[in-house]
Motif scaffolding. Structure first.
Motif, PDB file in Angstrom:
ATOM      1  N   ARG A 153       3.711  13.333   0.053  1.00  0.00           N
ATOM      2  CA  ARG A 153       3.462  13.567  -1.362  1.00  0.00           C
ATOM      3  C   ARG A 153       4.537  12.797  -2.124  1.00  0.00           C
ATOM      4  N   TRP A 154       4.403  12.714  -3.446  1.00  0.00           N
ATOM      5  CA  TRP A 154       5.379  12.017  -4.286  1.00  0.00           C
ATOM      6  C   TRP A 154       6.099  13.045  -5.137  1.00  0.00           C
TER       7      TRP A 154
ATOM      8  N   GLU B 207       0.818  -1.216   0.000  1.00  0.00           N
ATOM      9  CA  GLU B 207       0.000   0.000   0.000  1.00  0.00           C
ATOM     10  C   GLU B 207       0.853   1.267   0.000  1.00  0.00           C
ATOM     11  N   ASP B 208       1.932   1.285   0.780  1.00  0.00           N
ATOM     12  CA  ASP B 208       2.774   2.473   0.866  1.00  0.00           C
ATOM     13  C   ASP B 208       3.576   2.699  -0.421  1.00  0.00           C
TER      14      ASP B 208
ATOM     15  N   TRP C 161       5.312   2.543  -8.087  1.00  0.00           N
ATOM     16  CA  TRP C 161       5.163   1.699  -9.272  1.00  0.00           C
ATOM     17  C   TRP C 161       4.187   2.306 -10.275  1.00  0.00           C
ATOM     18  N   GLU C 162       3.171   3.024  -9.793  1.00  0.00           N
ATOM     19  CA  GLU C 162       2.238   3.704 -10.696  1.00  0.00           C
ATOM     20  C   GLU C 162       2.962   4.804 -11.477  1.00  0.00           C
ATOM     21  N   TYR C 163       3.810   5.564 -10.795  1.00  0.00           N
ATOM     22  CA  TYR C 163       4.588   6.600 -11.489  1.00  0.00           C
ATOM     23  C   TYR C 163       5.599   5.971 -12.441  1.00  0.00           C
TER      24      TYR C 163
ATOM     25  N   ALA D 244       2.846   1.465  -3.572  1.00  0.00           N
ATOM     26  CA  ALA D 244       2.094   1.373  -4.831  1.00  0.00           C
ATOM     27  C   ALA D 244       2.260   2.615  -5.717  1.00  0.00           C
ATOM     28  N   PRO D 245       2.233   3.828  -5.169  1.00  0.00           N
ATOM     29  CA  PRO D 245       2.406   4.998  -6.038  1.00  0.00           C
ATOM     30  C   PRO D 245       3.757   5.007  -6.768  1.00  0.00           C
TER      31      PRO D 245
ATOM     32  N   LYS E 103       8.721  14.412  -7.856  1.00  0.00           N
ATOM     33  CA  LYS E 103       9.373  13.982  -9.095  1.00  0.00           C
ATOM     34  C   LYS E 103      10.875  14.238  -8.992  1.00  0.00           C
TER      35      LYS E 103
ATOM     36  N   ARG F 216       9.627   8.957  -8.986  1.00  0.00           N
ATOM     37  CA  ARG F 216       9.164   9.809  -7.885  1.00  0.00           C
ATOM     38  C   ARG F 216       9.489   9.136  -6.571  1.00  0.00           C
TER      39      ARG F 216
ATOM     40  N   GLN G  96       8.838   9.368  -2.257  1.00  0.00           N
ATOM     41  CA  GLN G  96       7.934   9.871  -1.230  1.00  0.00           C
ATOM     42  C   GLN G  96       8.639  10.962  -0.416  1.00  0.00           C
TER      43      GLN G  96
END
Length: 160
Positions: free
Chosen positions: A68-69, A26-27, A32-34, A29-30, A71, A41, A43
C-alpha cells in the motif's frame, strides 16, 4: 567574452526547462501520482508494515507482494548534501550554487529521498545560499510542477 552567470540570490522563476526528469517505472508510478496531488507517500508492505524506498514489487523483509502507499508527514532532516561543481549539464550550469540534498524522513529515518533545498516550491534551485546547508537541519516537503507536467518533491527549511 565570458557569459554572465546569475548570482545565487537570483530569484527568477525556475521553469525547470532542460533539467533531468525522473523516469517513473511501474513500481514507482504511484509515488509520482501522489506527488502530483501534493502528497508524500512511501510504499509499505501490507503484511509486515515495513516501509520501502525505492518502490519494488516484493517486500525485502517478509517477501510479500502485498503493498500500500502510506502517507508521510513530509518532514525530515538533511542527512547529506552536495554542491555540484562544473562541468555541468547546460541547464544546471545556469544555476550556480544549487544543491542536491539527501533527506531522512521523520517517520522512517532509514528511508532517504534525494532532492533540492529551496526557499519556496517554485523558487530557483539556487535560491538557498550554500552557507545555510547543515546536516541535521529540519526540512519539510513542498511540490513543484515542472513545465513538462511532472511534479517533483523539493525541500524547505522548517526554520527559515
Amino acid at each position: 567574452m565570458t557569459p554572465r552567470v546569475p548570482p545565487a540570490t537570483d530569484n527568477r522563476p525556475d521553469d525547470g526547462a532542460g533539467l533531468l526528469l525522473p523516469v517513473p517505472d511501474e513500481d514507482g508510478a504511484p509515488f509520482w501520482e501522489y506527488a502530483a496531488r501534493g502528497e508524500l507517500r512511501i510504499q509499505a508492505c501490507d503484511d509486515c508494515g515495513a516501509l520501502r524506498f525505492p518502490p519494488r514489487p516484493c517486500c525485502p523483509h517478509c517477501q510479500s507482494f502485498a503493498s500500500r502507499w502510506q502517507k508521510m508527514s513530509g518532514r525530515g532532516r538533511i542527512w547529506s548534501y552536495v554542491l555540484p561543481h562544473p562541468p555541468l549539464l547546460p541547464a544546471y550550469a545556469a544555476l550556480p550554487g544549487y544543491n542536491a540534498i539527501v533527506v531522512e524522513l521523520a517517520e522512517a529515518p532509514r528511508i532517504r529521498l534525494v532532492g533540492n533545498l529551496v526557499t519556496a516550491a517554485d523558487a530557483p534551485l539556487n535560491s538557498v545560499a550554500p552557507a545555510r546547508l547543515r546536516i541535521g537541519a529540519p526540512v519539510k516537503a513542498a511540490f513543484h510542477t515542472l513545465p513538462e507536467g511532472m511534479t517533483v518533491p523539493r525541500w524547505l527549511l522548517e526554520r527559515p
